[in-house]
Design a protein around this motif. Structure first.
Motif, PDB file in Angstrom:
ATOM      1  N   LYS A 138      17.539   1.684   1.799  1.00 37.21           N
ATOM      2  CA  LYS A 138      18.230   1.214   3.005  1.00 37.21           C
ATOM      3  C   LYS A 138      18.083   2.230   4.153  1.00 37.21           C
ATOM      4  O   LYS A 138      17.898   1.852   5.304  1.00 37.21           O
ATOM      5  N   ALA A 139      18.168   3.506   3.819  1.00 34.30           N
ATOM      6  CA  ALA A 139      18.081   4.545   4.851  1.00 34.30           C
ATOM      7  C   ALA A 139      16.715   4.518   5.528  1.00 34.30           C
ATOM      8  O   ALA A 139      16.610   4.683   6.753  1.00 34.30           O
ATOM      9  N   VAL A 140      15.670   4.276   4.754  1.00 37.61           N
ATOM     10  CA  VAL A 140      14.321   4.202   5.347  1.00 37.61           C
ATOM     11  C   VAL A 140      14.219   2.969   6.238  1.00 37.61           C
ATOM     12  O   VAL A 140      13.778   3.051   7.387  1.00 37.61           O
ATOM     13  N   VAL A 141      14.649   1.827   5.716  1.00 35.26           N
ATOM     14  CA  VAL A 141      14.527   0.577   6.481  1.00 35.26           C
ATOM     15  C   VAL A 141      15.311   0.696   7.792  1.00 35.26           C
ATOM     16  O   VAL A 141      14.822   0.316   8.864  1.00 35.26           O
ATOM     17  N   SER A 142      16.474   1.291   7.714  1.00 32.71           N
ATOM     18  CA  SER A 142      17.285   1.355   8.918  1.00 32.71           C
ATOM     19  C   SER A 142      16.709   2.353   9.929  1.00 32.71           C
ATOM     20  O   SER A 142      16.713   2.101  11.127  1.00 32.71           O
ATOM     21  N   ALA A 143      16.163   3.469   9.470  1.00 33.91           N
ATOM     22  CA  ALA A 143      15.589   4.447  10.414  1.00 33.91           C
ATOM     23  C   ALA A 143      14.224   4.001  10.938  1.00 33.91           C
ATOM     24  O   ALA A 143      13.750   4.513  11.953  1.00 33.91           O
ATOM     25  N   ALA A 144      13.602   3.054  10.265  1.00 33.50           N
ATOM     26  CA  ALA A 144      12.218   2.684  10.620  1.00 33.50           C
ATOM     27  C   ALA A 144      12.126   1.916  11.929  1.00 33.50           C
ATOM     28  O   ALA A 144      11.106   1.967  12.614  1.00 33.50           O
ATOM     29  N   GLY A 145      13.171   1.190  12.294  1.00 30.63           N
ATOM     30  CA  GLY A 145      13.095   0.392  13.524  1.00 30.63           C
ATOM     31  C   GLY A 145      11.954  -0.597  13.428  1.00 30.63           C
ATOM     32  O   GLY A 145      11.888  -1.383  12.481  1.00 30.63           O
ATOM     33  N   ASP A 146      11.024  -0.522  14.391  1.00 31.74           N
ATOM     34  CA  ASP A 146       9.885  -1.451  14.395  1.00 31.74           C
ATOM     35  C   ASP A 146       8.790  -1.082  13.387  1.00 31.74           C
ATOM     36  O   ASP A 146       7.855  -1.850  13.193  1.00 31.74           O
ATOM     37  N   MET A 147       8.864   0.100  12.848  1.00 31.90           N
ATOM     38  CA  MET A 147       7.828   0.506  11.876  1.00 31.90           C
ATOM     39  C   MET A 147       7.917  -0.373  10.634  1.00 31.90           C
ATOM     40  O   MET A 147       9.004  -0.724  10.196  1.00 31.90           O
ATOM     41  N   LYS A 148       6.768  -0.683  10.064  1.00 32.06           N
ATOM     42  CA  LYS A 148       6.749  -1.514   8.857  1.00 32.06           C
ATOM     43  C   LYS A 148       6.997  -0.625   7.639  1.00 32.06           C
ATOM     44  O   LYS A 148       6.324   0.400   7.475  1.00 32.06           O
ATOM     45  N   VAL A 149       7.911  -1.063   6.796  1.00 29.42           N
ATOM     46  CA  VAL A 149       8.224  -0.286   5.597  1.00 29.42           C
ATOM     47  C   VAL A 149       7.535  -0.922   4.385  1.00 29.42           C
ATOM     48  O   VAL A 149       7.704  -2.118   4.120  1.00 29.42           O
ATOM     49  N   PHE A 150       6.765  -0.111   3.673  1.00 32.29           N
ATOM     50  CA  PHE A 150       6.120  -0.542   2.430  1.00 32.29           C
ATOM     51  C   PHE A 150       6.795   0.188   1.271  1.00 32.29           C
ATOM     52  O   PHE A 150       6.865   1.415   1.259  1.00 32.29           O
TER      53      PHE A 150
ATOM     54  N   SER B  32      13.539  -4.459  -3.237  1.00 30.19           N
ATOM     55  CA  SER B  32      12.773  -4.292  -1.997  1.00 30.19           C
ATOM     56  C   SER B  32      12.844  -5.559  -1.148  1.00 30.19           C
ATOM     57  O   SER B  32      12.965  -5.497   0.084  1.00 30.19           O
ATOM     58  N   MET B  33      12.784  -6.719  -1.809  1.00 32.88           N
ATOM     59  CA  MET B  33      12.891  -7.990  -1.064  1.00 32.88           C
ATOM     60  C   MET B  33      14.288  -8.124  -0.455  1.00 32.88           C
ATOM     61  O   MET B  33      14.438  -8.492   0.712  1.00 32.88           O
ATOM     62  N   GLU B  34      15.286  -7.801  -1.231  1.00 36.38           N
ATOM     63  CA  GLU B  34      16.669  -7.907  -0.721  1.00 36.38           C
ATOM     64  C   GLU B  34      16.899  -6.964   0.463  1.00 36.38           C
ATOM     65  O   GLU B  34      17.691  -7.259   1.350  1.00 36.38           O
ATOM     66  N   GLU B  35      16.206  -5.854   0.470  1.00 35.95           N
ATOM     67  CA  GLU B  35      16.396  -4.883   1.558  1.00 35.95           C
ATOM     68  C   GLU B  35      15.429  -5.106   2.718  1.00 35.95           C
ATOM     69  O   GLU B  35      15.319  -4.273   3.618  1.00 35.95           O
ATOM     70  N   ASN B  36      14.734  -6.248   2.679  1.00 37.10           N
ATOM     71  CA  ASN B  36      13.908  -6.670   3.826  1.00 37.10           C
ATOM     72  C   ASN B  36      12.804  -5.696   4.210  1.00 37.10           C
ATOM     73  O   ASN B  36      12.593  -5.430   5.393  1.00 37.10           O
ATOM     74  N   VAL B  37      12.122  -5.158   3.218  1.00 32.60           N
ATOM     75  CA  VAL B  37      10.936  -4.367   3.555  1.00 32.60           C
ATOM     76  C   VAL B  37       9.851  -5.321   4.068  1.00 32.60           C
ATOM     77  O   VAL B  37       9.940  -6.539   3.874  1.00 32.60           O
ATOM     78  N   TYR B  38       8.849  -4.757   4.705  1.00 28.46           N
ATOM     79  CA  TYR B  38       7.738  -5.565   5.223  1.00 28.46           C
ATOM     80  C   TYR B  38       6.711  -5.838   4.132  1.00 28.46           C
ATOM     81  O   TYR B  38       6.077  -6.887   4.103  1.00 28.46           O
ATOM     82  N   GLY B  39       6.555  -4.856   3.237  1.00 22.41           N
ATOM     83  CA  GLY B  39       5.518  -5.026   2.221  1.00 22.41           C
ATOM     84  C   GLY B  39       5.719  -4.114   1.026  1.00 22.41           C
ATOM     85  O   GLY B  39       6.665  -3.325   0.960  1.00 22.41           O
ATOM     86  N   LEU B  40       4.797  -4.276   0.078  1.00 24.37           N
ATOM     87  CA  LEU B  40       4.848  -3.510  -1.174  1.00 24.37           C
ATOM     88  C   LEU B  40       3.524  -2.794  -1.387  1.00 24.37           C
ATOM     89  O   LEU B  40       2.474  -3.267  -0.949  1.00 24.37           O
ATOM     90  N   VAL B  41       3.585  -1.668  -2.090  1.00 23.36           N
ATOM     91  CA  VAL B  41       2.365  -1.044  -2.600  1.00 23.36           C
ATOM     92  C   VAL B  41       2.288  -1.392  -4.082  1.00 23.36           C
ATOM     93  O   VAL B  41       3.249  -1.160  -4.830  1.00 23.36           O
ATOM     94  N   ALA B  42       1.170  -1.986  -4.484  1.00 27.22           N
ATOM     95  CA  ALA B  42       0.980  -2.393  -5.883  1.00 27.22           C
ATOM     96  C   ALA B  42      -0.468  -2.111  -6.267  1.00 27.22           C
ATOM     97  O   ALA B  42      -1.347  -2.093  -5.410  1.00 27.22           O
ATOM     98  N   PRO B  43      -0.724  -1.883  -7.561  1.00 32.73           N
ATOM     99  CA  PRO B  43      -2.051  -1.402  -7.964  1.00 32.73           C
ATOM    100  C   PRO B  43      -3.160  -2.451  -7.871  1.00 32.73           C
ATOM    101  O   PRO B  43      -3.046  -3.533  -8.439  1.00 32.73           O
ATOM    102  N   GLY B  44      -4.236  -2.081  -7.179  1.00 36.90           N
ATOM    103  CA  GLY B  44      -5.375  -2.980  -7.022  1.00 36.90           C
ATOM    104  C   GLY B  44      -6.331  -2.918  -8.187  1.00 36.90           C
ATOM    105  O   GLY B  44      -7.288  -3.703  -8.265  1.00 36.90           O
ATOM    106  N   ASN B  45      -6.109  -1.982  -9.090  1.00 37.88           N
ATOM    107  CA  ASN B  45      -7.008  -1.839 -10.245  1.00 37.88           C
ATOM    108  C   ASN B  45      -6.331  -2.272 -11.544  1.00 37.88           C
ATOM    109  O   ASN B  45      -6.963  -2.286 -12.585  1.00 37.88           O
TER     110      ASN B  45
END
Ligand code: BMP
Length: 207
Positions: free
Chosen positions: A94-106, A128-141
């Motif tokens: 929550k602290a990251v999302v709130s400080a991020a403003g317009d920045m996208k949080v992954f 992460s979905m409940e806290e309204n992040v913009y995206g996720l980092v997940a393994p591509g391999n």
């Protein structure tokens, strides 16, 4: 549409700036990690932001107040996005999302290294979905895990490392649900980085 996020994992200032200038038109964003910032200071983020969207891969993993302080510094330096861990829990996220403003949080919910402990990945995606992040980092391999995370995460953007040097295939990752692929060594260690990016974009059908 460009779907490559270039991982600029070099130390050297001049190399970083010249790669940023050279590749900016052919990648979606440039991801900056600790090695570059430790060598050059946070102001390098602002400099690269003149050429490209910059994602600060700070993998923030602290208490709420420290997370806020780190996020504010990225924002002050024109970062487009920021990557945070989520295993530290809701209050930290929550602290990251709130400080991020317009920045996208992954929010990082799993990793490309097979030794990552995935026991809590589902919980991290839900939170992460409940806290309204913009995206996720997940393994591509680790395709099964990526596909599973995609199936849980609705419209969230998924950015996926682990391509090339770590064994993952670029089209496999996109087909399993990644919106963007994060690629470092396969590009900057190539003798002709721009040519390499263009050939990867061609594989993806992007120009
Ligand atoms: P490379 O393509 O050279 O393997 O670089 C991958 C980049 O993605 C690195 O910056 C690494 O720190 C990052 N990364 C990763 O490899 N796996 C993860 O699970 C999360 C990452 O951020």
């Amino acid at each position: 549409m460009n779907r490559i996020i270039f991982a600029l994992d070099v130390y050297d200032y001049n190399e970083a700036l010249s790669l940023s200038r050279e590749l900016s038109n052919d990648v979606f964003a440039i991801k900056v990690n600790w090695p570059l910032v430790m060598n050059n200071g946070i102001s390098i983020v602002k400099e690269i932001s003149r050429y490209s969207n910059v994602i600060c891969d700070f993998k923030i993993a602290d208490i709420d107040n420290t997370n806020r302080l780190i996020t504010e510094k990225a924002r002050e330096n024109n970062a487009w996005g920021i990557i945070t861990h989520s295993f530290t829990g809701r209050r930290s996220l929550k602290a990251v999302v709130s400080a991020a403003g317009d920045m996208k949080v992954f929010s990082l919910v799993s990793m490309s290294q097979e030794s990552f402990i995935d026991n809590y990945t589902d919980d991290l995606v839900k939170m992460s979905m409940e806290e309204n992040v913009y995206g996720l980092v997940a393994p591509g391999n680790r395709i099964d895990i990526l596909r599973h995370i995609r199936s849980m995460s609705g419209d969230l953007k998924i950015i996926a490392p682990g391509i090339g040097a770590q064994g993952g295939g670029i089209t496999d990752a996109i087909m399993a649900g990644a919106d963007y692929v994060i690629i470092g060594r396969s590009i900057y260690s190539d003798p002709e980085p721009l040519k390499k990016v263009k050939s990867l974009n061609e594989i993806l059908g992007d120009d």
